[in-house]
Design a protein around this motif. Structure first.
Motif, PDB file in Angstrom:
ATOM      1  N   GLY A  62      86.581  97.737 -14.602  1.00  0.00           N
ATOM      2  CA  GLY A  62      85.241  97.077 -14.349  1.00  0.00           C
ATOM      3  C   GLY A  62      84.636  96.246 -15.598  1.00  0.00           C
ATOM      4  O   GLY A  62      83.640  95.540 -15.684  1.00  0.00           O
ATOM      5  N   SER A  63      85.332  96.078 -16.643  1.00  0.00           N
ATOM      6  CA  SER A  63      85.111  95.484 -17.841  1.00  0.00           C
ATOM      7  C   SER A  63      85.355  93.811 -17.823  1.00  0.00           C
ATOM      8  O   SER A  63      84.892  93.088 -18.737  1.00  0.00           O
ATOM      9  N   MET A  64      85.873  93.765 -16.839  1.00  0.00           N
ATOM     10  CA  MET A  64      86.324  92.017 -16.580  1.00  0.00           C
ATOM     11  C   MET A  64      85.489  91.868 -15.475  1.00  0.00           C
ATOM     12  O   MET A  64      85.552  91.884 -14.310  1.00  0.00           O
ATOM     13  N   PRO A  65      84.206  90.919 -15.841  1.00  0.00           N
ATOM     14  CA  PRO A  65      83.386  90.583 -14.707  1.00  0.00           C
ATOM     15  C   PRO A  65      83.848  89.585 -13.731  1.00  0.00           C
ATOM     16  O   PRO A  65      83.340  89.664 -12.499  1.00  0.00           O
ATOM     17  N   ALA A  66      84.639  88.784 -14.302  1.00  0.00           N
ATOM     18  CA  ALA A  66      85.214  87.634 -13.168  1.00  0.00           C
ATOM     19  C   ALA A  66      86.582  87.306 -13.710  1.00  0.00           C
ATOM     20  O   ALA A  66      87.156  87.608 -14.937  1.00  0.00           O
ATOM     21  N   LEU A  67      87.471  86.768 -12.764  1.00  0.00           N
ATOM     22  CA  LEU A  67      88.761  86.511 -13.062  1.00  0.00           C
ATOM     23  C   LEU A  67      88.993  84.980 -13.442  1.00  0.00           C
ATOM     24  O   LEU A  67      88.430  84.009 -12.972  1.00  0.00           O
ATOM     25  N   LEU A  68      89.566  84.955 -14.712  1.00  0.00           N
ATOM     26  CA  LEU A  68      89.788  83.557 -15.366  1.00  0.00           C
ATOM     27  C   LEU A  68      90.788  82.841 -14.412  1.00  0.00           C
ATOM     28  O   LEU A  68      91.742  83.288 -13.893  1.00  0.00           O
ATOM     29  N   PRO A  69      90.475  81.473 -14.384  1.00  0.00           N
ATOM     30  CA  PRO A  69      91.322  80.776 -13.629  1.00  0.00           C
ATOM     31  C   PRO A  69      92.581  80.150 -14.073  1.00  0.00           C
ATOM     32  O   PRO A  69      92.578  78.927 -14.628  1.00  0.00           O
ATOM     33  N   PHE A  70      93.635  80.954 -14.092  1.00  0.00           N
ATOM     34  CA  PHE A  70      94.860  80.559 -14.528  1.00  0.00           C
ATOM     35  C   PHE A  70      96.048  81.109 -14.080  1.00  0.00           C
ATOM     36  O   PHE A  70      95.724  82.399 -13.399  1.00  0.00           O
ATOM     37  N   ALA A  71      97.419  80.692 -14.171  1.00  0.00           N
ATOM     38  CA  ALA A  71      98.285  81.173 -13.636  1.00  0.00           C
ATOM     39  C   ALA A  71      99.378  81.398 -14.669  1.00  0.00           C
ATOM     40  O   ALA A  71      99.791  80.294 -15.302  1.00  0.00           O
ATOM     41  N   THR A  72     100.395  82.397 -14.682  1.00  0.00           N
ATOM     42  CA  THR A  72     101.324  82.570 -15.700  1.00  0.00           C
ATOM     43  C   THR A  72     102.367  83.444 -14.769  1.00  0.00           C
ATOM     44  O   THR A  72     102.075  84.026 -13.958  1.00  0.00           O
ATOM     45  N   GLY A  73     103.666  83.527 -15.618  1.00  0.00           N
ATOM     46  CA  GLY A  73     104.654  84.377 -15.027  1.00  0.00           C
ATOM     47  C   GLY A  73     104.317  85.868 -15.467  1.00  0.00           C
ATOM     48  O   GLY A  73     103.815  85.795 -16.470  1.00  0.00           O
ATOM     49  N   TYR A  74     104.998  86.722 -14.634  1.00  0.00           N
ATOM     50  CA  TYR A  74     104.961  88.174 -15.244  1.00  0.00           C
ATOM     51  C   TYR A  74     106.133  88.741 -15.057  1.00  0.00           C
ATOM     52  O   TYR A  74     106.963  88.248 -14.221  1.00  0.00           O
ATOM     53  N   VAL A  75     106.556  89.551 -15.738  1.00  0.00           N
ATOM     54  CA  VAL A  75     107.967  90.489 -15.661  1.00  0.00           C
ATOM     55  C   VAL A  75     107.792  91.952 -15.907  1.00  0.00           C
ATOM     56  O   VAL A  75     106.793  92.350 -16.786  1.00  0.00           O
TER      57      VAL A  75
END
Length: 347
Positions: free
Chosen positions: A218-231
């Motif tokens: 819960g320490s992230m109050p809102a989601l930042l608007p970006f997209a990246t790859g994950y692995v």
């Protein structure tokens, strides 16, 4: 079976590379800056032996006789000759880290470049067959204009653009490594992961995992608007081993990513869908783009993300799949495995 040096043994990717190597029967050496951390390193590898059976190293981690730990620092020549002596391969995973925002780019760039060259020189002097350098998508996808096509290994980050010191350090270190290898006769391959997720080996983990931890607690109050790859880190380790031994890997870069990029809101949706009540604190609101850009200019914790805000840094791992037969697990499963592992850590 080979003798393999993995630099930076207390690091997240390095730990999983060691597990994969031990599981495959290799003899492993690793470096740490402080030998006082050797017991903690060995314990984190041993604990992995109780993990799910699909985790490489669940048996190999018990082979303590095939793991030796050496003291060596990327900022000094001391210890590298002893660490690499008698090795067939080197996985140079270590990278300088800072506990605070650097006062200048050189605080990160110089140790990264000098450290890579220090390891390559030691490897060449020891007659190592091949070095695999852990680079990053940060050496590929930053400083470019917006684009609709995925980044590939042909792309290089523009270091003259407004990018964070970390991306600059990874780019210049990899370029320096390729320049050195070209005139040395030493075989080199690089692995360039996108954001790395997966099970943790202990309380020290990567910034990508920290984002998942902040969503869960819960320490992230809102989601930042970006997209990246994950692995998945286990798949990154597998790619390192393929890049180490496959003839086709010599002289090549390999992006490590699973499928297409994900917006942070999509990662959050996977957590809420698969974890139910345990994801009750995961944010549902995405921060407005203009607000995120404004905060990235003044908030030190967000400053390194300023090049990501509003962007979709998609990348392709088709080259690794085609040349090396590399495969990845579904990234949704990795996201869940990451969360399960973080939730299991002692509070």
């Amino acid at each position: 079976m080979a003798n393999v040096l993995v630099t930076g043994g207390t690091g997240y990717i390095a730990g999983w590379c060691m597990l994969a190597l031990l599981d495959a029967g290799h003899s492993v050496r690793t470096t740490v800056r402080d030998l006082a951390r050797e017991p903690q390193l060995r314990e984190s590898l041993r604990r992995s032996s109780t993990g799910p059976s699909d985790m490489p190293g669940h048996g190999g981690a018990e082979s303590a006789d095939r793991l030796r730990v050496f003291r060596a620092d990327l900022r000094s020549d001391e210890g590298w000759r002893e660490a690499v002596d008698g090795c067939d391969y080197v996985l140079h995973v270590a990278s300088p880290t800072l506990t605070q925002v650097p006062r200048s780019d050189d605080e990160m760039v110089r140790p990264a470049v000098d450290g890579a060259l220090r390891v390559l020189r030691a490897a060449r002097a020891a007659g190592v067959r091949r070095v695999v350098l852990t680079s990053a998508i940060g050496a590929i996808a930053y400083g470019h204009d917006r684009r609709d096509t995925p980044f590939t290994e042909r792309d290089w980050t523009n270091v003259d653009a407004d990018i964070a010191p970390y991306q600059k350090s990874k780019t210049l270190a990899e370029r320096a490594a390729w320049d050195y290898a070209a005139g040395s006769g030493l075989e080199l391959a690089t692995v360039n992961p996108t954001a790395v997720l997966g099970p943790v080996l202990g309380p020290d983990y990567s910034p990508s995992l920290n984002a998942i931890a902040q969503m869960l607690d819960g320490s992230m109050p809102a989601l930042l608007p970006f997209a990246t790859g994950y692995v998945d880190v286990r798949d990154v380790a597998a790619l390192h081993l393929l890049a180490m031994t496959e003839p086709a890997a010599a002289g090549e870069r390999f992006i490590a990513t699973a499928g297409h990029s994900l917006w942070l809101r999509e990662v959050a949706a996977v957590l809420r869908d698969r974890l139910g009540e345990r994801a009750a604190k995961v944010p549902t609101r995405e921060m407005p783009l203009l607000v995120a850009r404004g905060l990235a200019k003044v908030n030190p914790q967000m400053r390194n993300l300023r090049a990501l805000i509003g962007r979709n840094l998609d990348a392709s791992s088709a080259k690794a799949e085609r040349l090396l037969g590399w495969k990845t697990r579904p990234i949704e499963d990795t996201i869940v495995d990451t969360a399960e592992s973080l939730l299991a850590l002692p509070s």
